[in-house]
Design a protein around this motif. Structure first.
Motif, PDB file in Angstrom:
ATOM      1  N   ARG A 172       0.810  -1.213   0.000  1.00 27.66           N
ATOM      2  CA  ARG A 172       0.000   0.000   0.000  1.00 27.66           C
ATOM      3  C   ARG A 172       0.850   1.273   0.000  1.00 27.66           C
ATOM      4  O   ARG A 172       0.477   2.266  -0.611  1.00 27.66           O
ATOM      5  CB  ARG A 172      -0.884   0.038   1.258  1.00 27.66           C
ATOM      6  N   SER A 173       1.998   1.210   0.674  1.00 27.99           N
ATOM      7  CA  SER A 173       2.645   2.458   1.070  1.00 27.99           C
ATOM      8  C   SER A 173       4.040   2.699   0.529  1.00 27.99           C
ATOM      9  O   SER A 173       4.493   3.857   0.501  1.00 27.99           O
ATOM     10  CB  SER A 173       2.726   2.501   2.615  1.00 27.99           C
ATOM     11  N   SER A 174       4.771   1.668   0.134  1.00 23.79           N
ATOM     12  CA  SER A 174       6.175   1.849  -0.227  1.00 23.79           C
ATOM     13  C   SER A 174       6.350   2.103  -1.712  1.00 23.79           C
ATOM     14  O   SER A 174       5.592   1.588  -2.541  1.00 23.79           O
ATOM     15  CB  SER A 174       6.989   0.623   0.184  1.00 23.79           C
ATOM     16  N   ASP A 175       7.370   2.879  -2.052  1.00 21.73           N
ATOM     17  CA  ASP A 175       7.725   3.082  -3.454  1.00 21.73           C
ATOM     18  C   ASP A 175       8.690   2.008  -3.947  1.00 21.73           C
ATOM     19  O   ASP A 175       9.050   1.986  -5.122  1.00 21.73           O
ATOM     20  CB  ASP A 175       8.367   4.467  -3.644  1.00 21.73           C
ATOM     21  N   THR A 176       9.137   1.128  -3.053  1.00 25.11           N
ATOM     22  CA  THR A 176       9.974   0.007  -3.464  1.00 25.11           C
ATOM     23  C   THR A 176       9.126  -1.259  -3.484  1.00 25.11           C
ATOM     24  O   THR A 176       8.080  -1.340  -2.841  1.00 25.11           O
ATOM     25  CB  THR A 176      11.161  -0.190  -2.507  1.00 25.11           C
ATOM     26  N   HIS A 177       9.581  -2.236  -4.241  1.00 25.51           N
ATOM     27  CA  HIS A 177       8.855  -3.496  -4.348  1.00 25.51           C
ATOM     28  C   HIS A 177       9.278  -4.436  -3.224  1.00 25.51           C
ATOM     29  O   HIS A 177      10.476  -4.671  -3.033  1.00 25.51           O
ATOM     30  CB  HIS A 177       9.132  -4.153  -5.701  1.00 25.51           C
ATOM     31  N   PRO A 178       8.325  -5.002  -2.480  1.00 26.26           N
ATOM     32  CA  PRO A 178       8.688  -5.908  -1.391  1.00 26.26           C
ATOM     33  C   PRO A 178       9.262  -7.220  -1.907  1.00 26.26           C
ATOM     34  O   PRO A 178       8.915  -7.687  -2.999  1.00 26.26           O
ATOM     35  CB  PRO A 178       7.361  -6.139  -0.662  1.00 26.26           C
TER      36      PRO A 178
END
Length: 436
Positions: A44-50
Motif C-alpha cells: 500500500r505504502s512503499s515506493d519500493t517493491h517488497p
C-alpha cells in the motif's frame, strides 16, 4: 468420488499446494498475522517493491496470494480508494528469458487483467480502456495491421490495411507494449491510485544469485519500473537478499521480509482449522489429527510442505492397507509406526555415507538444517575444500541439497531434504509423538 470425499471432506485437507487467494485462503493462513500485515503495508505504502525470503515450503506463495486478495477486497468493498488488484498466477524467470520476452509476457497478462477487472475499475471512476475492444484484440486470431502497426483499442495507430496473426511477437513489434503502458499510466497515474500486483516466484530456480541479479537488473526499468505495477519477489536460499543488495536494484527492491517456519504452538490450530474448513459434516474420518500432524511437522524440520506431504502419503497408505479402523482407535500410534518404517527404509539407502559425513549431517540437523561452506570451522574442518567430499556424499544420498553460486564457484547454501529429515528422525531415536 475421491478418497477425501469418502472420508467426509470436500477436498484434500493435507494438500501441499500453496493456499489460494480467496476467503478460504484467509481462514487457512494461520500463524502469519504479522507477516501479512507487513506485506500489505509495503504494497500500500512503499515506493519500493517488497521481497519475501524463506525456506522452500515455508508458505511464501500462500502469504502473497492472501495479501493480494485482502487488498483487492478492501478496494471492492469501498474500504480503500487504492485499487491494488493481484494478477493471480505468479511469474517465474528462467535463464532463457530476455528483458523483451519477459516484458511481453507480463503485459499480455496485464491486458487480460484490465479485461477481468474492467467493471470494478470503471465503477470507481478510474480511467480504463474500452473493454470490448480489448477482448476482441486479445482473443481474435487475427487483428488489423497497417504496414506494421495495428488498430489499437486506444486508437491512433494507422497505416496500410493488412492482416497479421494475433501473436505476442506481432503485438510487441506493432505497438502492443506502448498501448498497454499507456493504459497503465492513465488508469494508475500515482502509487496512491493503485496498480496490478505481480509476483515473481521461485527466484532460486535461476540456480545462482548471479543469474538472478543479471535478469532483474535487466528488467529494472523496463518491467520493475513500470507505473501501475506493484511487484513482489519471492525466493529461498538467500537469493532475494543477494539481489536486493545489488547497487542497481537498491531503491527498487526492499530488504527481504524473512518468513520463518510457523511456530510449533500454532501448528495444532493450523491443522484443526484446515480439517474444519474441508469437513463436509461432523462425522469425518481424520487420518492425521492435530497431535499427529505436530509430530510430522517436527520430523520434517518444521517445514509445512513436508508435514502436509507426509500426512497425504500416510492417508493414502492407511486407505490402501485398510487401516482406517486402527486410525480411529489410535491415530497417533499408527502414524508413528508408519513413519518409523519409512525412516528405516530410507536409512538403508544411505550405505555410501561415511562416518565423518554423518557427523556433518548430525551437526547440520542440530543447527536447523541449513548452512553454507563458509561455516566449515563449525563442522570441524580447516577449509571448505576439506568439507566438500563429505557434503557430496550426503547430496548423492539425497540427504541434503545445495545451490551453487557462479560468482565464486562454491556451494553457497546447503539444506537438509525432506528425505534427510526422515533419516534424521531414525538416527535420533524415533522421538515419540508428544515429545518436545
Amino acid at each position: 468420488m475421491s478418497l477425501w470425499n469418502d472420508l467426509g471432506f470436500s477436498d484434500n485437507p493435507y494438500s501441499p499446494r500453496p493456499i489460494q487467494g480467496d476467503e478460504q485462503g484467509v481462514k487457512l493462513l494461520i500463524g502469519r498475522e504479522k507477516e501479512l500485515q507487513r506485506l500489505t503495508t509495503y504494497l500500500r505504502s512503499s515506493d519500493t517493491h517488497p521481497t519475501v525470503e524463506g525456506p522452500n515450503g515455508v508458505g511464501k506463495t500462500s502469504l502473497v496470494a492472501v495479501a493480494g486478495f485482502l487488498l483487492k477486497k478492501d478496494f471492492l468493498e469501498g474500504n480503500s480508494q487504492q485499487a491494488l488488484l493481484p494478477i493471480s498466477e505468479p511469474f517465474q524467470l528462467t535463464t532463457d528469458d530476455t528483458t523483451a520476452s519477459f516484458k511481453r509476457r507480463v503485459l499480455l497478462r496485464v491486458a487480460q487483467s484490465f479485461l477481468d477487472n474492467h467493471n470494478a475499475l470503471k465503477e470507481r471512476g478510474l480511467n480504463v480502456p474500452d473493454v470490448e475492444r480489448i477482448d476482441q484484440w486479445l482473443n481474435a486470431p487475427t487483428f488489423n495491421s497497417r504496414g506494421g502497426g495495428f488498430t489499437s483499442p486506444l486508437g491512433g495507430l494507422t497505416a496500410t490495411q493488412g492482416t497479421t496473426a494475433n501473436t505476442s511477437s506481432g503485438f510487441s513489434e506493432d505497438g502492443f507494449i506502448t498501448t498497454v503502458l499507456t493504459w497503465l499510466r492513465e488508469c494508475f497515474p500515482t502509487n496512491a491510485t493503485g496498480g496490478f500486483i505481480c509476483t515473481i516466484d521461485n527466484l532460486e530456480l535461476l540456480e545462482t544469485s548471479k543469474n538472478a541479479r543479471a535478469l532483474l537488473e535487466g528488467i529494472r526499468d523496463e518491467v520493475l519500473g513500470v507505473k501501475g505495477l506493484r511487484w513482489v519477489l519471492c525466493g529461498a536460499r538467500g537469493i532475494t537478499r543477494s539481489v536486493a543488495s545489488s547497487p542497481r536494484l537498491q531503491g527498487v527492491l526492499a530488504e527481504p521480509l524473512i518468513i520463518n517456519p510457523i511456530a510449533e504452538d500454532q501448528i495444532e490450530r493450523l491443522i484443526s482449522e484446515r480439517l474444519g474448513v474441508f469437513a463436509l459434516s461432523s462425522d469425518v474420518t481424520v487420518t492425521v489429527n492435530s497431535e499427529g500432524f505436530s509430530h510430522l511437522y517436527r520430523i520434517g524440520g518444521s517445514n509445512l510442505r513436508n508435514a502436509m506431504k507426509y500426512s497425504e502419503d500416510f492417508s493414502f497408505w492407511a486407505v490402501e492397507n485398510s487401516a482406517l479402523d486402527a486410525i480411529r482407535e489410535s491415530p497417533s500410534r499408527l502414524i508413528e509406526s508408519w513413519m518409523n518404517g519409512l525412516a528405516e527404509l530410507y536409512e538403508e539407502d544411505t550405505t555410501g555415507v561415511g562416518g565423518r559425513a554423518w557427523e556433518v549431517f548430525t551437526k547440520l540437523a542440530l543447527a536447523g538444517g541449513n548452512t553454507s561452506p563458509s561455516q566449515y570451522e563449525e563442522y570441524g574442518f580447516e577449509s571448505n575444500q576439506a568439507m566438500r567430499p563429505h557434503l557430496r556424499s550426503l547430496e548423492d544420498a539425497n540427504l541434503i541439497e545445495s545451490a551453487v553460486d557462479e560468482t565464486d564457484n562454491r556451494r553457497k547454501t546447503i539444506g537438509i531434504t525432506s528425505r534427510g529429515w526422515i533419516v534424521n528422525y531414525k538416527r535420533t531415536g524415533f522421538s515419540r509423538i508428544g515429545a518436545q
